[in-house]
Design an enzyme around this catalytic site. Sequence first.
Site, PDB file in Angstrom:
ATOM      1  N   SER A  76      46.102 -68.814   4.191  1.00 25.14           N
ATOM      2  CA  SER A  76      44.817 -69.391   3.797  1.00 25.14           C
ATOM      3  C   SER A  76      44.809 -70.903   3.955  1.00 25.14           C
ATOM      4  O   SER A  76      43.748 -71.503   4.079  1.00 25.14           O
ATOM      5  CB  SER A  76      44.544 -69.072   2.325  1.00 25.14           C
ATOM      6  OG  SER A  76      44.535 -67.694   2.122  1.00 25.14           O
ATOM      7  N   ASN A  89      38.149 -72.370   3.113  1.00 22.42           N
ATOM      8  CA  ASN A  89      38.823 -72.666   1.849  1.00 22.42           C
ATOM      9  C   ASN A  89      38.792 -74.148   1.488  1.00 22.42           C
ATOM     10  O   ASN A  89      38.826 -74.495   0.303  1.00 22.42           O
ATOM     11  CB  ASN A  89      40.254 -72.127   1.864  1.00 22.42           C
ATOM     12  CG  ASN A  89      40.252 -70.611   1.750  1.00 22.42           C
ATOM     13  OD1 ASN A  89      39.300 -70.026   1.222  1.00 22.42           O
ATOM     14  ND2 ASN A  89      41.280 -69.959   2.244  1.00 22.42           N
ATOM     15  N   GLU A 132      38.808 -66.902  11.038  1.00 25.94           N
ATOM     16  CA  GLU A 132      39.087 -68.254  11.536  1.00 25.94           C
ATOM     17  C   GLU A 132      40.324 -68.155  12.438  1.00 25.94           C
ATOM     18  O   GLU A 132      41.379 -67.711  11.976  1.00 25.94           O
ATOM     19  CB  GLU A 132      39.377 -69.221  10.377  1.00 25.94           C
ATOM     20  CG  GLU A 132      38.158 -69.537   9.519  1.00 25.94           C
ATOM     21  CD  GLU A 132      38.473 -70.457   8.326  1.00 25.94           C
ATOM     22  OE1 GLU A 132      37.646 -71.305   8.001  1.00 25.94           O
ATOM     23  OE2 GLU A 132      39.551 -70.309   7.707  1.00 25.94           O
ATOM     24  N   HIS A 179      42.919 -65.810  10.543  1.00 22.83           N
ATOM     25  CA  HIS A 179      42.633 -65.796   9.103  1.00 22.83           C
ATOM     26  C   HIS A 179      41.436 -64.908   8.784  1.00 22.83           C
ATOM     27  O   HIS A 179      40.290 -65.277   9.034  1.00 22.83           O
ATOM     28  CB  HIS A 179      42.390 -67.251   8.635  1.00 22.83           C
ATOM     29  CG  HIS A 179      42.163 -67.372   7.155  1.00 22.83           C
ATOM     30  ND1 HIS A 179      41.338 -68.303   6.590  1.00 22.83           N
ATOM     31  CD2 HIS A 179      42.672 -66.662   6.116  1.00 22.83           C
ATOM     32  CE1 HIS A 179      41.344 -68.169   5.287  1.00 22.83           C
ATOM     33  NE2 HIS A 179      42.134 -67.178   4.969  1.00 22.83           N
TER      34      HIS A 179
END
Length: 283
Positions: free
Chosen positions: A118, A189, A151, A139
Amino acid sequence: MTKRVGIVGSGIMGSGIAEVAAKAGTEVVLRSRSQATADAMVAGLEKSLAKQVERGKLEDAERTAVLGRVTAVSDLDALADCDLVIESIVEDLATKKHLFTELDRVCADGAILATNTSTLPVVEMAMETGRPDRVCGVHFFNPAPLMPLVEVVRAITTSDETIAAAREFATACGKTVVDVKDQAGFVVNALLFPYLNNAVKLLDAGVASRDDIDAAMKGGCNFPMGPLELLDLVGLDTSLAILEALYTEFKDPNYAPAPVLRRMVSAERLGRKTGAGFYDYKR
Ligand SMILES: NC(=O)c1ccc[n+]([C@@H]2O[C@H](COP(=O)([O-])OP(=O)(O)OC[C@H]3O[C@@H](n4cnc5c(N)ncnc54)[C@H](O)[C@@H]3O)[C@@H](O)[C@H]2O)c1
């Protein structure tokens, strides 16, 4: 084209990615440290697919075909003939770096090694291998079968061919792909976690109750989940690790984990996966 994908890690995300990849027609080798947890992952997949058949979202023949594409193993050497391996183990850099050394040893020279991290630096994992050009981030989001985004993360060592192959795999899985560079938190994130962290700080300061904080963000911003519910879904240990990685990279106080988050992790109140977090869950 990716024909055979290895998934390492049998947690929330490893299981979800395995389901997505098998449904996309890819052979999947699921690796967990023990055969019992690897088998439990397949049992979980069977359950999830059976529910989809019940709800009329999946044909029975397709369910059988998907399960036929999945092999559960505990031996890392079983990943030897995968074109792509995605690791989704605990969010801890030292543990992931060690795994990349091992993956480099067992996987074919041409295979791409990817991380579902992450926030952690992909380049540090890449440099553990003799193929830093064939390492990238892929991701997925939680729950992987439902969330449309992936991602694809380019480390400074990653080749264009590796990015193209990762994009092709994620697209074949039916996902929308965004290209991001290897910087902590990538896009989602980096934007999401200051918000989640500040929700915990508001709760701790007594500005509003747990239920009212979640109700406020659902009703006021039309978010499908409140921030405290979302933290429970992500897992508080993973959330703490994400905030620590963001804080290490940027030293921005917004990323400094709320002290109560760390205390909850120490108390093993990790959210849904342990049956208790900000909310209680029946196990
Ligand atoms: N939870 C989320 O919402 C989310 C979303 C996207 C990406 N991720 C990332 O996915 C990865 C896995 O997260 P998760 O939520 O599935 O966590 P999880 O806690 O559900 O699973 C972690 C897995 O790692 C394994 N593990 C722990 N220590 C290990 C070790 N030393 N060696 C090998 N395996 C080990 C555990 O047995 C478990 O199977 C992390 O990198 C996380 O940042 C998580």
